[in-house]
Design an enzyme around this catalytic site. Sequence first.
Site, PDB file in Angstrom:
ATOM      1  N   SER B 290       0.799  -1.244   0.000  1.00  0.00           N
ATOM      2  CA  SER B 290       0.000   0.000   0.000  1.00  0.00           C
ATOM      3  C   SER B 290       0.821   1.279   0.000  1.00  0.00           C
ATOM      4  O   SER B 290       0.299   2.332  -0.378  1.00  0.00           O
ATOM      5  CB  SER B 290      -0.940   0.006   1.196  1.00  0.00           C
ATOM      6  N   ILE B 291       2.070   1.249   0.445  1.00  0.00           N
ATOM      7  CA  ILE B 291       2.845   2.496   0.419  1.00  0.00           C
ATOM      8  C   ILE B 291       3.085   2.955  -1.022  1.00  0.00           C
ATOM      9  O   ILE B 291       3.437   4.104  -1.266  1.00  0.00           O
ATOM     10  CB  ILE B 291       4.194   2.380   1.186  1.00  0.00           C
TER      11      ILE B 291
END
Lengths: 113, 650
Positions: B290-291
């Site tokens: 998700s980063i």
Amino acid sequence: MASVVSAQTRRIASVKRERPQRSVASRWRLVFGVILGAALIGVVLAHVWLRLQVVRMGYVLSTTSKLQTRLEQENRELKFELARLNSPERLGALARQRLGLVAPEKGQVIVLR
Amino acid sequence: MRRTQERHHRRLLAAKILFLGLFLAVGGRAFQLQILQGDKLMRLGQRQHLKEWIVLPKRGALFDRAGEPLALSMESQSVYVRPHRVQDADKVSQSLARILGLHAAEVQQKIASEKPFVWIKRQLSSPEAEKIQALNLDGIGLFYEPNRLYPQGQLAGQVIGFVGRDSEGLEGLELKYNDYIRGETGSSVSERDALGRRVLVQGIEGLQIPPGSDIHLTLDTSIQHIAEKELEASIVKYRAKAGVAIVVDPHTGEVLALANYPSFDPNHYAEQSAAQKRNRAVTDSFEPGSIFKTILAATALEEEVVGKEDLFYCEMGKYHFAGKIIHDSHPQGWLSFAKILQVSSNIGFTKIAEKVKKERYFKYIEKFGFGKVTGIDVPGEVPGLLRRADSWSAIDLATHAFGQGIATTPMQMVMAYAAIANGGILMRPFITRRILSPSGQVLLDNQPHVVRRVVSEKTAKLLASMLRDVTTEGGTGTMANVDGFDVAGKTGTAQKADTAHGGYSKKRVGSFVGFVPANDPRLVALVLIDEPEAAVYGGVVAAPVFRNIAQAALRRLAVAPEKAMPIAAITKQADLAARQIVKRSAPVAINVGADAVPDFTGLSLREALEKAQSMKVKVRLQGNGYVVKQTPAAGGHWHDEDVLVLHLQG
């Protein structure tokens, strides 16, 4: 006869006049020789003395160089020791264990502007 | 008479012939010694009174940005044996074993060797060397060797690297800048006397071999220490396998800390595994999860495909796309783009990716520096794995949207966030500030280097404000919040690929990457926890590590908090006792009207500051301890623009 005697007398006189002249020259030669000899001996002695001084200074330099190397090594060891003693890991452990310090809690740090 | 003269002539002639013969003999001998055998005899002579002394290379030192030494070189003595010269092997081996802490049999085996020269033990301690020297044993000798020492132990071990026994850099910066810091090996021929002592009659010029250059790094020992400590604490707490923490100045690209776990102590490099030596921040690539959504968000904003408040339906946590089902960890309905980033919805980002299209998205992935090395000056950097957009299948667009199907290094990721933090410019990271020669000449001077502009300043600011929401109530990264500051960042919990069976395993990589203060970033940091077991979410395992590192680093960088912080009361017995002592000698407080100067005397520094803050009084401090005097004095008339000067002692 008289002229013969007179001629002999002149020769003797001239011999008498020449002898002191040769003696002065040879004396100068002797003095010159002695000075030259002394100078040569002086040069040789100076050379030997200088050579001995060079060797002596070589020993002094060698000893000083060793001392320099040892002191540099000691300096490096002390720098290492200082860095090791100043390491945050060690200081943190000392602060916690020996002094009982803890990290500041929320709000304990007051910032001065 | 004539016969006598003839006899004299004959004698004179004989003498002449004799002396001529002698001169010829001497001349011949001289010719033989000087010309015919001259070279050989000169060599023999030189061998007797000249000796070549080896001058060992002096390797340069490594320092942090404040000048704290991280690597130093010294000379240690090593003990060797010339086996054929040893008289009593039993006695010698026992003496040596006792001093060196070795087994006598082991030493005896070395003494029994057929080789002419065998090392017994390398790099002795000073007491060991002195004891061996005192023994004065035949066939046993000591030899000076360079020794590399790292006073901070494991601090930044993988970054610094290490050198081998021959003083050659083998890993890390020691390898990268080996040519600069190695120094030269030299030799000097000088005379020695009958006892073998060196006599420096030719002076010491020959011994002056220039040492190696010193390297000054951008690392900050304090921040590095905090990063390592906090990373380790989280890894131990959540039973993880490994981890990385990086702190970078987003405006310059200077690396302030680069921590790896498991840790590595270069003082004992031979005893440690290859896994410990690896600088995972640049040598390992991972699926970011998700980063990576921030990259798609930046693309969407820059290309004006999506607005911050545009709404997307998040399918209540289950979305059929390209023949697969995409899930969200928490089912969501309609969400704005900003909210999608805040709650990290996979479905929301898949829909945004559909709007962006793969070609545009790929262009920005490349612009942010993924798929290429960052150019940081440490060895072993890998470019990660980025497939070209034309090879993406339909599902690849979705997986790339939430950070799967792509591999990045932690360094690439932190620099991408640095670009958002600094207003849209991708910087080249660097860890070496400068290299100085022994004479102080600058041999290498690393300056901040702009790689390219990635997004506009407007997009970067907008994205930063959206990332700020991630750490506010309702976001996934609330545990990253630092007291007194706004934090912008993103959490990540990536599945790890199952290399044995294909697909994804149950193993996770929890991460957090962000910057602080959000509106004027001073640092950007990434924390990555590999395979945590006790908890897996980046917001739980990595965000608190970010918070603790950022808090300490901001304090270290003297960045004042943006927001007022509550002050905790401290009532320690010692404080009270000391205050009472001062109070006795302090003037009595005069309690007058609201415009009167308040009485601060007798208060501790903390109490005085608390009081000043609560009364909104500007103070200037002089000294430390307890307030013994104040100007203006208590009870006087107070003006709003006045500054109260407190004199402290004790």
